[in-house]
Design an enzyme around this catalytic site. Structure first.
Site, PDB file in Angstrom:
ATOM      1  N   LYS A 113       0.828  -1.211   0.000  1.00  0.00           N
ATOM      2  CA  LYS A 113       0.000   0.000   0.000  1.00  0.00           C
ATOM      3  C   LYS A 113       0.870   1.273   0.000  1.00  0.00           C
ATOM      4  O   LYS A 113       2.096   1.196  -0.020  1.00  0.00           O
ATOM      5  CB  LYS A 113      -0.947  -0.026   1.199  1.00  0.00           C
ATOM      6  CG  LYS A 113      -1.896  -1.242   1.199  1.00  0.00           C
ATOM      7  CD  LYS A 113      -2.772  -1.259  -0.025  1.00  0.00           C
ATOM      8  CE  LYS A 113      -3.961  -2.209  -0.001  1.00  0.00           C
ATOM      9  NZ  LYS A 113      -3.795  -3.555   0.472  1.00  0.00           N
TER      10      LYS A 113
HETATM   11  C1  LIG Z   1      -9.831  -3.481  -1.100  1.00  0.00           C
HETATM   12  C2  LIG Z   1      -9.194  -4.121   0.080  1.00  0.00           C
HETATM   13  N1  LIG Z   1      -9.904  -4.210   1.220  1.00  0.00           N
HETATM   14  C3  LIG Z   1      -9.375  -4.761   2.329  1.00  0.00           C
HETATM   15  C4  LIG Z   1      -8.084  -5.249   2.366  1.00  0.00           C
HETATM   16  C5  LIG Z   1      -7.556  -5.886   3.603  1.00  0.00           C
HETATM   17  O1  LIG Z   1      -6.485  -5.178   4.139  1.00  0.00           O
HETATM   18  P1  LIG Z   1      -5.389  -5.907   5.052  1.00  0.00           P
HETATM   19  O2  LIG Z   1      -4.541  -6.749   4.162  1.00  0.00           O
HETATM   20  O3  LIG Z   1      -4.619  -4.770   5.659  1.00  0.00           O
HETATM   21  O4  LIG Z   1      -6.117  -6.707   6.071  1.00  0.00           O
HETATM   22  C6  LIG Z   1      -7.314  -5.167   1.208  1.00  0.00           C
HETATM   23  C7  LIG Z   1      -5.937  -5.687   1.228  1.00  0.00           C
HETATM   24  O5  LIG Z   1      -5.253  -5.874   0.293  1.00  0.00           O
HETATM   25  C8  LIG Z   1      -7.874  -4.594   0.037  1.00  0.00           C
HETATM   26  O6  LIG Z   1      -7.174  -4.496  -1.097  1.00  0.00           O
END
Ligand SMILES: Cc1ncc(COP(=O)(O)O)c(C=O)c1O
Length: 403
Positions: free
Chosen positions: A202
């Site tokens: 990210k």
């Molecule tokens: C659109 C979206 N929502 C939620 C998440 C979940 O985030 P995390 O990996 O920090 O739990 C991601 C992770 O890649 C994502 O791309």
């Protein structure tokens, strides 16, 4: 036989020389000595978790996204769970979301024992289509969870109006969109709650980590309690006040982000603006280069939006190619370009098919896009030579398979 010079260059998948000697990943963190120093300082301090760095990171983050409150979580997924809880989703309730996302967006609805309803996406930017949402909305809907796909903000005004009209909340999954703007406003203070992720691919990373931004003090308090077992005060507050007494007032989880992670987040946040600028530069370079390549379509950008470019997903024009997406994908990997695909539509994952009976044909725009999508490398640490390699490899592979 073709006279095109690029067609004469054998593809790496056929034994030719790859464009690069080493794989370029589709996403990657950039950490410098300042980041490492910030983490080491916390390791030498009194607080490894729930100490001063948490509040500092939350405050600076809230200011950066123009929101009144920011509540950190141990991941973007935990932050989504917090938002679904704060929206009071429960059994018998529905939440409308997009199929073109990472499964965590829809899973947070299931964590609350509510039902996800998938509405199709708009063909240009692949974000929730407000017309499709209005077809699926009912009195049971307590939340609309929009995703800013690839970093392009969803139709927040229209979706916000639809949610409000039903007494529901708009949750924006902005895990792709830290730093994006919509009608000149920063993503973070627009929806009722906006969720971010700090996974290494990210815009800024804390290893794992997430945040919910909101302007609503009541939601902020619920989110704070939810990420700390449902307890009404935090350990450091009690320590500073010399008190031991605490009360658990709701069923929460341990979703706290550590001081170690928040120190890294603070250091990374300071570099967000140049990193966003670099991502925008790379996207502009790709779009200019690919506009003239038949057989692919670069991502669209609506006039009211300044995207954050977490991903750069191209769409293949399969009618102009002799092979499918799978072959283009394999050929690009052979050239050492680390492409990926975002996303398998959530409703078509085995769990969603088996548990809820979802099938192909429910969201035709998302399903057809999925067959044609390929995400090219996009991260702020890419050099000019990396970008040139991607352009060269894509042009080489696409022209080889052009009809
Ligand atoms: C659109 C979206 N929502 C939620 C998440 C979940 O985030 P995390 O990996 O920090 O739990 C991601 C992770 O890649 C994502 O791309």
């Amino acid at each position: 036989m073709s006279t095109s010079p690029t067609k004469l260059e054998p593809l790496a998948i056929h034994g030719g020389t790859p464009v690069r000697g080493k794989l370029l990943p589709y996403g990657r963190q950039s950490l410098d000595d300042e980041d490492i120093h910030a983490v080491v300082e916390v390791l030498k301090s009194d607080w490894l978790t729930t100490g001063p760095k948490v509040g500092e990171f939350e405050e600076q983050f809230a200011a950066r996204v123009d929101a009144r409150h920011a509540i950190s979580f141990s991941s973007g997924t935990a932050a989504l769970h917090g938002a679904a809880f704060a929206a009071a989703l429960g059994p018998g309730d529905e939440a409308i979301t997009t199929p073109l996302t990472f499964c965590a967006t829809a899973n947070c609805i299931l964590y609350q024992r509510a039902t996800p309803v998938f509405a199709d996406v708009s063909p240009d930017v692949l974000n929730l289509d407000p017309d499709e949402v209005s077809r699926k909305i009912s009195a049971r809907v307590k939340a609309i969870i929009a995703v800013d796909y690839a970093g392009h903000p969803a139709a927040l005004d229209e979706l916000g109006r639809l949610a409000k009209g039903r007494g529901a909340l708009l949750i924006e999954d902005a895990c792709h969109a830290l730093g994006a703007e919509y009608h000149g406003k920063r993503v973070g203070g627009i929806a009722d709650m906006t969720v971010f992720s700090f996974h290494p691919v990210k815009h800024l990373t804390t290893g794992e980590g997430g945040m919910v931004a909101t302007n609503d003090a009541r939601l902020a308090e619920t989110l704070r309690r939810f990420r700390n077992h449902g307890i009404s005060s935090e350990a450091r507050q009690r320590h500073e006040a010399g008190q031991w007494f605490y009360e658990m007032v709701l069923l929460g989880y341990n979703y706290r982000l550590t001081d170690i992670a928040c120190a890294l987040g603070l250091s990374q946040l300071a570099k967000l603006s140049p990193n966003l600028a670099r991502r925008r530069e790379i996207a502009a370079h790709y779009t200019a280069a690919f506009r003239s390549v038949p057989g692919l379509t670069p991502p669209s950008v609506r006039a009211e939006v300044n995207p954050a470019w977490h991903l750069y997903p191209i769409r293949l024009d399969l009618a102009k190619l002799t092979v499918d997406r799978g072959q283009i994908f394999r050929a690009l990997r052979a050239e050492n370009i680390g492409v990926s695909v975002h996303y398998i539509p959530v409703h078509l994952h085995p769990y969603y098919r088996d548990q809820f009976g979802h099938r192909e044909g429910e969201c035709p725009v998302a399903e057809s896009a999925y067959e044609r999508l390929i995400s090219l490398p996009m991260f702020h640490g890419m050099t000019g030579a990396d970008v040139a390699d991607v352009v060269k490899a894509v042009s080489k592979v696409i022209s080889h398979y052009a009809r």
